[in-house]
Design an enzyme around this catalytic site. Structure first.
Site, PDB file in Angstrom:
ATOM      1  N   ASN A  31     -12.245  -2.766   0.028  1.00  0.00           N
ATOM      2  CA  ASN A  31     -11.244  -2.926   1.074  1.00  0.00           C
ATOM      3  C   ASN A  31     -11.903  -2.734   2.430  1.00  0.00           C
ATOM      4  O   ASN A  31     -12.286  -1.613   2.755  1.00  0.00           O
ATOM      5  CB  ASN A  31     -10.129  -1.894   0.917  1.00  0.00           C
ATOM      6  CG  ASN A  31      -9.162  -1.944   2.076  1.00  0.00           C
ATOM      7  OD1 ASN A  31      -8.459  -2.926   2.259  1.00  0.00           O
ATOM      8  ND2 ASN A  31      -9.155  -0.894   2.901  1.00  0.00           N
ATOM      9  N   GLU A  32     -12.051  -3.788   3.161  1.00  0.00           N
ATOM     10  CA  GLU A  32     -12.638  -3.772   4.513  1.00  0.00           C
ATOM     11  C   GLU A  32     -13.755  -2.732   4.647  1.00  0.00           C
ATOM     12  O   GLU A  32     -13.834  -2.007   5.637  1.00  0.00           O
ATOM     13  CB  GLU A  32     -11.547  -3.602   5.594  1.00  0.00           C
ATOM     14  CG  GLU A  32     -10.694  -2.346   5.489  1.00  0.00           C
ATOM     15  CD  GLU A  32      -9.702  -2.185   6.648  1.00  0.00           C
ATOM     16  OE1 GLU A  32      -8.973  -3.130   6.953  1.00  0.00           O
ATOM     17  OE2 GLU A  32      -9.680  -1.078   7.225  1.00  0.00           O
ATOM     18  N   CYS A  65      -6.713   1.239   2.598  1.00  0.00           N
ATOM     19  CA  CYS A  65      -7.642   2.369   2.603  1.00  0.00           C
ATOM     20  C   CYS A  65      -7.396   3.295   1.415  1.00  0.00           C
ATOM     21  O   CYS A  65      -8.297   4.011   0.987  1.00  0.00           O
ATOM     22  CB  CYS A  65      -7.531   3.135   3.914  1.00  0.00           C
ATOM     23  SG  CYS A  65      -8.195   2.189   5.279  1.00  0.00           S
ATOM     24  N   GLU A  93       0.859  -1.187   0.000  1.00  0.00           N
ATOM     25  CA  GLU A  93       0.000   0.000   0.000  1.00  0.00           C
ATOM     26  C   GLU A  93       0.890   1.229   0.000  1.00  0.00           C
ATOM     27  O   GLU A  93       1.937   1.270   0.657  1.00  0.00           O
ATOM     28  CB  GLU A  93      -0.903   0.022   1.238  1.00  0.00           C
ATOM     29  CG  GLU A  93      -1.652   1.350   1.364  1.00  0.00           C
ATOM     30  CD  GLU A  93      -2.846   1.342   2.290  1.00  0.00           C
ATOM     31  OE1 GLU A  93      -2.842   0.568   3.257  1.00  0.00           O
ATOM     32  OE2 GLU A  93      -3.781   2.129   2.036  1.00  0.00           O
TER      33      GLU A  93
HETATM   34  O1  AHR Z   1      -2.456  -1.452   6.520  1.00  0.00           O
HETATM   35  C1  AHR Z   1      -2.872  -0.207   6.970  1.00  0.00           C
HETATM   36  C2  AHR Z   1      -4.367  -0.041   6.855  1.00  0.00           C
HETATM   37  O2  AHR Z   1      -5.008  -0.937   7.674  1.00  0.00           O
HETATM   38  C3  AHR Z   1      -4.959  -0.339   5.497  1.00  0.00           C
HETATM   39  O3  AHR Z   1      -4.910   0.739   4.656  1.00  0.00           O
HETATM   40  C4  AHR Z   1      -6.368  -0.678   5.807  1.00  0.00           C
HETATM   41  O4  AHR Z   1      -6.912  -1.558   4.875  1.00  0.00           O
HETATM   42  C5  AHR Z   1      -6.302  -1.228   7.210  1.00  0.00           C
HETATM   43  O5  AHR Z   1      -7.205  -0.636   8.041  1.00  0.00           O
END
Ligand code: AHR
Length: 667
Positions: free
Chosen positions: A396-397, A266, A55
């Site tokens: 994503n989550e 995120c 990320e």
């Molecule tokens: O890995 C850091 C963050 O943790 C990521 O962006 C998110 O998907 C999770 O909450």
């Protein structure tokens, strides 16, 4: 019974006989492997079990893995990124030798509309070099990301777009300058176009510096516009243009990841709808990419974009796993968790048609023939062959709301219909349990989503209490992609707790199809998320014990898992062990974890393997529980390799707080 009846009866018995014989043969072959005498050929493990999650957080991309050395190269920084930033941040206007002129940031006639800001220099007077000690001219200077690291003898490729706004050509000096003013490299360029034109120069450093600047100095009067001023080391990973920092990329390649998920996190669903990561904005020539704020508090140039991600996956032999937003923004947008921000926003229904097309276009871009619209763009970027995209993550989550559910289903159905060959990965919220987790799984069951992405960051104690989490997962339901996990911390005790947990992932490699630690990178002094796998600055990197654990599991992955090879005291929750076999090499691999503070004996029984080569390889990561690797002591905790005398049965004493890998040849 008539003659006819008798014949049918004997035909019937023959048929049954054949079936029973065939069944016998197949059961026999199921029950044996070349190396196993026991009739137990182990449980298949997902071939993609261990991979990476990248990320753009903690300056992982710009200023990190992406090898660009100029910060704010396109003058697109803005207060939207950070309150005190603007188009000229990280640049300095300079007029050495009593020169003078003026500078402005303009937008009326950019290189490309996606990249609106550029700088205009009006050079009114240039001091006479002979009359002054040192340089003279009107120019701009960039110190990169905390200084530019240059190494004596290395070459650096500078490129920039310049438009001559005055009638006569202007001479430019392109200089790598040390902090004390010394010139480390210099090349001259003379402008020759009143349209935007790309100029390049190769700068070879005469001396090393860890905080050099790039100086562009106009040395005669005139007026010029500048944009996309870039400087790359010639030496990038696999010498790719617009490439990656070799030491960081190599650290990832060394892990032999089976897949790489990107670009977040995120970052994917973004802070508000306008900040969602749109893959089409990140391909093509760099001057045409759409830059945008990074929700982790900085700026994304998209220089490391989808082409570069896919290419990197290919370069390290990993399956690409892009994650696209599920047409909703992050539920934490606007600081929802703190001050009740805007929460999750959903794309208006009338935009869903285009959005779904964007998802389908990605598949065509990655895999389609060069004759297809999007396949042609991939080919134009230098990759006519397919990227062999197999997996696409959607969301994503995300918070599992009705808005999410309806949009996910629209995307899911469209992809399934047009591309049944693609496996879509759904999401189950940010925690290992609770409302979104329950709802996410219920939704996955309802719609038979093939794989579900679980995320959790926990204390090491939680990991140790949950070593058996996946033992009871229903094998008839979706597979699990453990897309983000870590125990909070980079001390050895965190890494070893993760190792114990990963034993559970291997044991359940039939239902856990993929797993990736998170986050991956963190730059010194630019870290938003404290527990990370690799810390780095411009010059060096620190591989955490967590990295070493991940690497040991990945490099020593197996295809099948065997139960009952290593016996542990059932009551001791500080011990974990696995036995897998790599069916390509035939090697049997034992992983033995001791999270306790005393040595522990494990009994190993390899009697079921026909042949065991006694010359085995042993790798041990151990040390004080609270030790960690730092920039000052990066190699305090490293795996130690040695040989080991293996036999069919042996007792092995594991060191306190350790992961041991024993690799035994069977051929
Ligand atoms: O890995 C850091 C963050 O943790 C990521 O962006 C998110 O998907 C999770 O909450």
């Amino acid at each position: 019974m008539t003659e006819r009846g008798k014949n049918s009866f004997s035909n019937f018995t023959l048929a049954i006989g054949i079936i029973v014989f065939a069944l016998f043969i197949s059961i026999k072959s199921i029950g044996q492997t070349p190396d196993s005498k026991s009739g137990n050929n182990g449980k298949k493990i997902s071939p993609e079990l261990f991979g990476l999650f990248f990320e753009d957080i903690n300056y992982s991309a710009d200023g990190g893995l992406y090898a660009e050395l100029i910060q704010n190269r396109s003058f697109e920084y803005s207060p939207t990124d950070r309150n005190d930033w603007n188009s000229f941040s990280y640049w300095e206007y300079t007029t050495p030798g009593y020169s003078y002129g003026s500078i402005s940031v303009e937008t009326s006639s950019p290189v490309h509309p996606n990249n609106p800001h550029y700088v205009v220099l009006d050079i009114e007077h240039v001091g006479n070099e002979k009359e002054h000690v040192g340089l003279s001219g009107v120019g701009i200077k960039n110190k990169g990301f905390d200084g530019i690291l240059v190494k004596k003898g290395d070459a650096y490729n500078m490129s920039m777009f310049v438009r001559q706004l005055s009638t006569a050509p202007v001479s430019l000096s392109v200089i790598l300058q040390a902090p004390n003013g010394d010139i480390l490299a210099e090349e001259k360029i003379s402008t020759s176009s009143t349209d935007w034109k790309k100029y390049t120069a190769k700068l070879t450093a005469l001396e090393s510096s860890d905080s050099a600047s790039l100086l562009i100095l106009a040395t005669n009067t005139g007026k010029l516009a500048f944009d996309v001023i870039s400087l790359f080391p010639e030496n990038t990973f696999k010498n790719r243009p617009n490439g990656l920092r070799p030491d960081l990329a190599q650290a990832l390649a060394d892990m032999e990841p089976r897949f790489i998920r990107f670009p977040g996190g995120c970052l994917v669903h973004g802070s508000g709808l306008g900040n969602m990561y749109r893959w089409k904005n990140t391909i093509g020539p760099i001057e045409q990419r759409v830059e945008q704020p990074n929700l982790w508090g900085y700026h994304q140039t998209a220089g490391l974009g989808y082409f570069e991600y896919f290419q990197f996956c290919e370069d390290v032999g990993a399956i690409p796993l892009p994650v696209l937003p599920a047409a909703v923004s992050c539920q934490n947008s606007g600081g929802t968790w703190r001050i009740g921000g805007t929460g999750q926003r959903a794309l208006p229904m009338e935009e869903m048609g285009d959005y779904i097309q964007e998802v389908l276009d990605l598949i065509e871009w990655a895999n389609g023939p060069v004759t297809s619209t999007w396949g042609a763009k991939r080919a134009a970027a230098g990759h006519p062959e397919s990227f062999n995209l197999k997996y696409v993550g959607i969301g994503n989550e995300d918070k599992i709301t009705p808005e999410f559910e309806v949009r996910f289903k629209m995307i899911f159905d469209a992809v399934k219909k047009k591309h049944p060959e693609i496996t879509l990965i759904g999401t189950s919220g940010p925690f290992p349990d609770g409302e979104d987790f329950e709802k996410g799984w219920k939704y996955a069951d309802l719609h038979t989503i093939p794989v579900i992405d679980e995320h959790y960051y926990k204390e090491p104690e939680w990991m140790l209490k949950n070593l058996n989490r996946y033992d009871t997962y229903d094998r008839s339901k979706s597979k699990v992609y453990l897309g983000e996990y870590a125990s909070w911390g980079n001390k050895l005790k965190n890494a070893i707790a993760e190792a114990a947990y990963m034993i559970g992932l291997e044991r359940n490699g039939d239902v856990v199809s993929m797993a990736s630690y998170a986050p991956l990178f963190a730059k010194k002094n630019h870290t938003q998320w404290k527990t990370d796998m690799i810390f780095f600055d411009n010059a060096s990197l620190v591989l955490t014990p967590n990295y070493h654990v991940q690497k040991l599991f990945s490099v020593h992955m197996g295809n099948v898992y065997f139960d009952h090879v290593v016996s542990l005291s059932a009551s001791d929750s500080t011990l974990a062990a696995s036995c897998v076999q790599d069916l390509v090499t035939g090697d049997v691999i034992l992983k033995l974890v001791n999270v306790g503070n005393v040595p522990a004996v494990m009994n190993v029984n390899l009697a079921n393997f026909k042949r065991i080569n006694s010359q085995a390889e042993q790798i041990v990561l151990s040390g004080p529980a609270d030790a960690e690797n730092t920039f000052e002591q990066p190699d305090l905790l490293v795996p130690v390799h040695s040989t080991f005398k293996a036999s069919k049965k042996f007792d092995y004493t594991t060191q306190p707080m350790s992961l041991t890998v024993i690799r035994i040849k069977t051929k």
